[in-house]
Design an enzyme around this catalytic site. Structure first.
Site, mmCIF file in Angstrom:
data_model
loop_
_atom_site.group_PDB
_atom_site.id
_atom_site.type_symbol
_atom_site.label_atom_id
_atom_site.label_comp_id
_atom_site.label_asym_id
_atom_site.label_seq_id
_atom_site.Cartn_x
_atom_site.Cartn_y
_atom_site.Cartn_z
ATOM 1 N N ALA A 1 4.037 1.669 -1.111
ATOM 2 C CA ALA A 1 4.709 1.833 -2.402
ATOM 3 C C ALA A 1 3.717 2.188 -3.500
ATOM 4 O O ALA A 1 4.011 3.015 -4.375
ATOM 5 C CB ALA A 1 5.463 0.553 -2.757
ATOM 6 N N ASP B 1 -5.407 2.659 -3.366
ATOM 7 C CA ASP B 1 -4.163 3.393 -3.159
ATOM 8 C C ASP B 1 -4.065 4.591 -4.108
ATOM 9 O O ASP B 1 -3.616 5.671 -3.712
ATOM 10 C CB ASP B 1 -2.965 2.464 -3.352
ATOM 11 C CG ASP B 1 -2.960 1.330 -2.342
ATOM 12 O OD1 ASP B 1 -3.332 1.577 -1.175
ATOM 13 O OD2 ASP B 1 -2.608 0.197 -2.710
ATOM 14 N N LYS C 1 0.821 -1.212 0.000
ATOM 15 C CA LYS C 1 0.000 0.000 0.000
ATOM 16 C C LYS C 1 0.853 1.260 0.000
ATOM 17 O O LYS C 1 0.556 2.231 -0.698
ATOM 18 C CB LYS C 1 -0.958 0.005 1.188
ATOM 19 C CG LYS C 1 -2.018 -1.104 1.139
ATOM 20 C CD LYS C 1 -3.072 -0.936 2.205
ATOM 21 C CE LYS C 1 -3.995 0.208 1.891
ATOM 22 N NZ LYS C 1 -4.757 0.040 0.660
ATOM 23 N N GLU D 1 -0.472 -1.005 7.141
ATOM 24 C CA GLU D 1 0.320 -2.200 6.834
ATOM 25 C C GLU D 1 1.685 -2.119 7.509
ATOM 26 O O GLU D 1 2.483 -3.050 7.389
ATOM 27 C CB GLU D 1 0.481 -2.379 5.320
ATOM 28 C CG GLU D 1 -0.736 -2.975 4.656
ATOM 29 C CD GLU D 1 -0.514 -3.338 3.196
ATOM 30 O OE1 GLU D 1 -1.354 -4.082 2.662
ATOM 31 O OE2 GLU D 1 0.476 -2.897 2.575
#
Length: 282
Positions: free
Chosen positions: A45, A230, A43, A137
Site C-alpha cells: 500500500a 517504499d 509495503k 510481505e
C-alpha cells in the site's frame, strides 16, 4: 522525462501501530513515555500510494479484512488516487504492523499478516507495457506465480529478506533491497539488476553482481524511516521505466526517499516525480 507507465502493485496492506520513543528497547526491556500513532501502511500500500502521488496511474492488488481497519485502508488508498477494485475482502483480519521508532527515525517492526495471506491473482490481467511492483510481505509462491504470469516489467522489493527461488531471480527485471537484505541474499548476485539502498550513504545499482553506478544520499532530517524504502521503490521503478538513465533514476529515488523520512506518515504526500528530477538538475 517520458510519460510514466501504468503501475500494478501486488502486495500487503497493513495498519501501522507506531510507538515513537526516545530510544528503541533492548531484548526484555520496557520503554515508557512513548507517543502512539495509528496510520495506513503495508509495503504494498505504501508503494502504491507513493507511485500514485508521484504521478502514475496505479492499481492495487491485495486483501483486507471485513473490518473497520480494512475500510479505513481502502479509504486511504482511494484518497491517494489508487484504484482499489482488485483489493479482496476476506475473512482474516486486516494486517497489522507493530512499529517502534526512536528519536533518530530508526525503527523495529513486527508484521502480523492477517488478510495479506489471502492475496490472489485470480482474474488479474496485466498488460505487457505496465510496471508490476511487488514485495515479500505476501507469500513467495504468489510472487513466483505473478512472475510467471506476466511479461510486464517486474520489480521485486525483496523485503523482508528470505531465500529467493532461482526462477524468480532469473525473471525479475529489477530487485530493490537495503544493505542488510542484500547481505542476507547472496543469490541476488545472479539477478539482472539490483538496486541497494545504504541509508545515509546513498544507493547503488548492480548488474549480475557488478557495480554499475552509485549515488550519494540526499540530505534530510529524519522523523520516521518506515515508508522511505517504499517511496524509493516507487520512484526508482517509475524513473527507470520512463527512460531515465540509471544514475539519474537513483538520484531521483534518493530524493523521494529523503522527502519520505521527513514525514511522520508511512504514506506521505509527494510532489510530481518530474519535480524531483528537476531539483536534481539544478
Amino acid at each position: 522525462m517520458h510519460d510514466l507507465r501504468d503501475v500494478v502493485v501486488v502486495g500487503s496492506i497493513n495498519v501501522d501501530l507506531t510507538a515513537i520513543a526516545d530510544r528503541l528497547p533492548t531484548a526484555g526491556e520496557t520503554i515508557g513515555n512513548a507517543a502512539l500513532h495509528r496510520d495506513a501502511g503495508g509495503k504494498g500500500a505504501n508503494q502504491a500510494a507513493a507511485a500514485s502521488r508521484l504521478g502514475a496511474r496505479v492499481r492495487m492488488v491485495g486483501a483486507i479484512g471485513d473490518d473497520a481497519d480494512g475500510r479505513w485502508m481502502l479509504d486511504e488508498l482511494r484518497s491517494a488516487g489508487v484504484d482499489v477494485s482488485a483489493v479482496r475482502i476476506v475473512d482474516e483480519p486486516t494486517g497489522t504492523a507493530l512499529i517502534a521508532v526512536d528519536r533518530h527515525g530508526e525503527n523495529q517492526i513486527v508484521v502480523c499478516p492477517g488478510a495479506n495471506s489471502e492475496v490472489s491473482l485470480n482474474g488479474l490481467h496485466i498488460a505487457d507495457d505496465e510496471v508490476v511492483l511487488t514485495q515479500l510481505e505476501v507469500d513467495t509462491g504468489l510472487v513466483c506465480e505473478l512472475a510467471g504470469s506476466t511479461a510486464a516489467f517486474l520489480v521485486v522489493n525483496a523485503a523482508p529478506a528470505q531465500a529467493l527461488p532461482a526462477e524468480l531471480v532469473r525473471r525479475a527485471d529489477l530487485f530493490i533491497v537495503n544493505e542488510s537484505e542484500f547481505a542476507l541474499m547472496p543469490e541476488l548476485a545472479d539477478a539482472q539488476r539490483v538496486a541497494v539502498t545504504y541509508g545515509g550513504d546513498g544507493a547503488a545499482l548492480y548488474e549480475k553482481g557488478s557495480l554499475v553506478v552509485r549515488v550519494p544520499a540526499v540530505r534530510a532530517e529524519p522523523v520516521n524511516t518506515v515508508g522511505a524504502g517504499d517511496a524509493f521503490c516507487a520512484a526508482l521503478a517509475l524513473s527507470l521505466t520512463a527512460g531515465v538513465d540509471p544514475e539519474h533514476a537513483l538520484g531521483i529515488a534518493c530524493a523521494v526517499g529523503a522527502a519520505a523520512v521527513e514525514d511522520e506518515r508511512s504514506q506521505p504526500a509527494f510532489a510530481n516525480l518530474a519535480d524531483y528530477a528537476g531539483d536534481l538538475a539544478r
